[in-house]
Design a protein around this motif. Structure first.
Motif, PDB file in Angstrom:
ATOM      1  N   UNK A   5       0.788  -1.144  -0.217  1.00  0.00           N
ATOM      2  CA  UNK A   5       0.183  -0.217  -0.402  1.00  0.00           C
ATOM      3  C   UNK A   5       1.147   1.077  -0.021  1.00  0.00           C
ATOM      4  N   UNK A   6       1.944   1.795   1.060  1.00  0.00           N
ATOM      5  CA  UNK A   6       2.778   2.380   0.808  1.00  0.00           C
ATOM      6  C   UNK A   6       3.250   2.825  -0.365  1.00  0.00           C
ATOM      7  N   UNK A   7       4.051   1.957  -0.876  1.00  0.00           N
ATOM      8  CA  UNK A   7       4.713   1.001  -2.318  1.00  0.00           C
ATOM      9  C   UNK A   7       3.895   2.353  -3.356  1.00  0.00           C
ATOM     10  N   UNK A  12       2.492   6.702  -7.417  1.00  0.00           N
ATOM     11  CA  UNK A  12       0.998   7.784  -7.331  1.00  0.00           C
ATOM     12  C   UNK A  12       1.487   9.100  -7.613  1.00  0.00           C
ATOM     13  N   UNK A  13       2.517   9.109  -6.121  1.00  0.00           N
ATOM     14  CA  UNK A  13       2.444  10.297  -5.453  1.00  0.00           C
ATOM     15  C   UNK A  13       3.348  11.346  -6.776  1.00  0.00           C
ATOM     16  N   UNK A  14       4.450  10.197  -7.749  1.00  0.00           N
ATOM     17  CA  UNK A  14       5.073  10.592  -8.223  1.00  0.00           C
ATOM     18  C   UNK A  14       4.416  11.051  -9.358  1.00  0.00           C
ATOM     19  N   UNK A  24      -1.612  18.826  -6.793  1.00  0.00           N
ATOM     20  CA  UNK A  24      -3.047  17.808  -6.686  1.00  0.00           C
ATOM     21  C   UNK A  24      -1.668  16.394  -6.203  1.00  0.00           C
ATOM     22  N   UNK A  25      -0.631  16.466  -6.892  1.00  0.00           N
ATOM     23  CA  UNK A  25      -0.066  14.920  -6.320  1.00  0.00           C
ATOM     24  C   UNK A  25      -0.954  14.647  -5.331  1.00  0.00           C
TER      25      UNK A  25
END
Length: 180
Positions: A5-7, A12-14, A24-25
């Motif tokens: 989940x963290x990965x 997704x953030x990047x 937005x990120x």
């Protein structure tokens, strides 16, 4: 499961940071993290077993919620370009209203299938479908009511003003006599 989940959230953030702006990120990650935390909270409150199918449900909820959030954010980005003099809050309201029916209808259609699975699917997938039903409801809520306000919190445009610093111009259908 927690590492997966963290990965996925970091990846997704990047991606969203590259595709949109950093606000937005961060907003998408905060919205998605809210969905994950609340769904895991459901398991804690109901004292359900957290199994591999539960982890699969959480990862599916991340994808579903993120998709809804990106649809809303994409419309916000389009409207920010289209209505440069409009205040940020008005652009956000317009964007949410333009995507509201799509978001709601997609969620209702998915919920109908999930409720059928929960009722008729049997004990094996009951925790998966319960997590998915709850996650879809929370994900839809957060895409509509949390994603856009995070952009205000993160100061996307700067205090609700247009990029060049002027206040937003009045709407075209506003009463000109009221301005006197």
């Amino acid at each position: 499961g927690a590492i997966a989940v963290a990965a996925s959230l970091i990846a997704i953030l990047f991606y969203i940071w590259f595709r949109f702006e950093w606000q937005f990120a961060v907003g998408a990650i905060l919205t998605t993290a809210n969905d994950v935390i609340v769904t895991i909270g459901l398991f804690v409150i109901l004292q359900l077993d957290f199994s591999l199918s539960s982890i699969a449900a959480v990862l599916t909820i991340i994808g579903y919620s993120l998709n809804d959030t990106v649809v809303v954010y994409d419309r916000i980005r389009e409207n920010l370009r289209r209505y440069k003099k409009m205040s940020l809050t008005d652009v956000l309201d317009r964007s949410i209203n333009e995507t509201l029916s799509r978001t709601t209808l997609t969620s209702v259609t998915t919920l109908l299938a999930l409720i059928s699975l929960w009722i008729f699917g049997g004990e094996v997938i009951r925790s998966f479908t319960l997590a998915m039903i709850f996650g879809i409801v929370i994900g839809t809520y957060s895409s509509i009511f949390l994603a856009a306000p995070f952009l205000i919190l993160l100061n996307l445009r700067g205090d609700g003003k247009s990029p060049d610093g002027d206040d937003a111009e009045p709407e075209a259908d506003a009463d000109p006599a009221a301005a006197v």
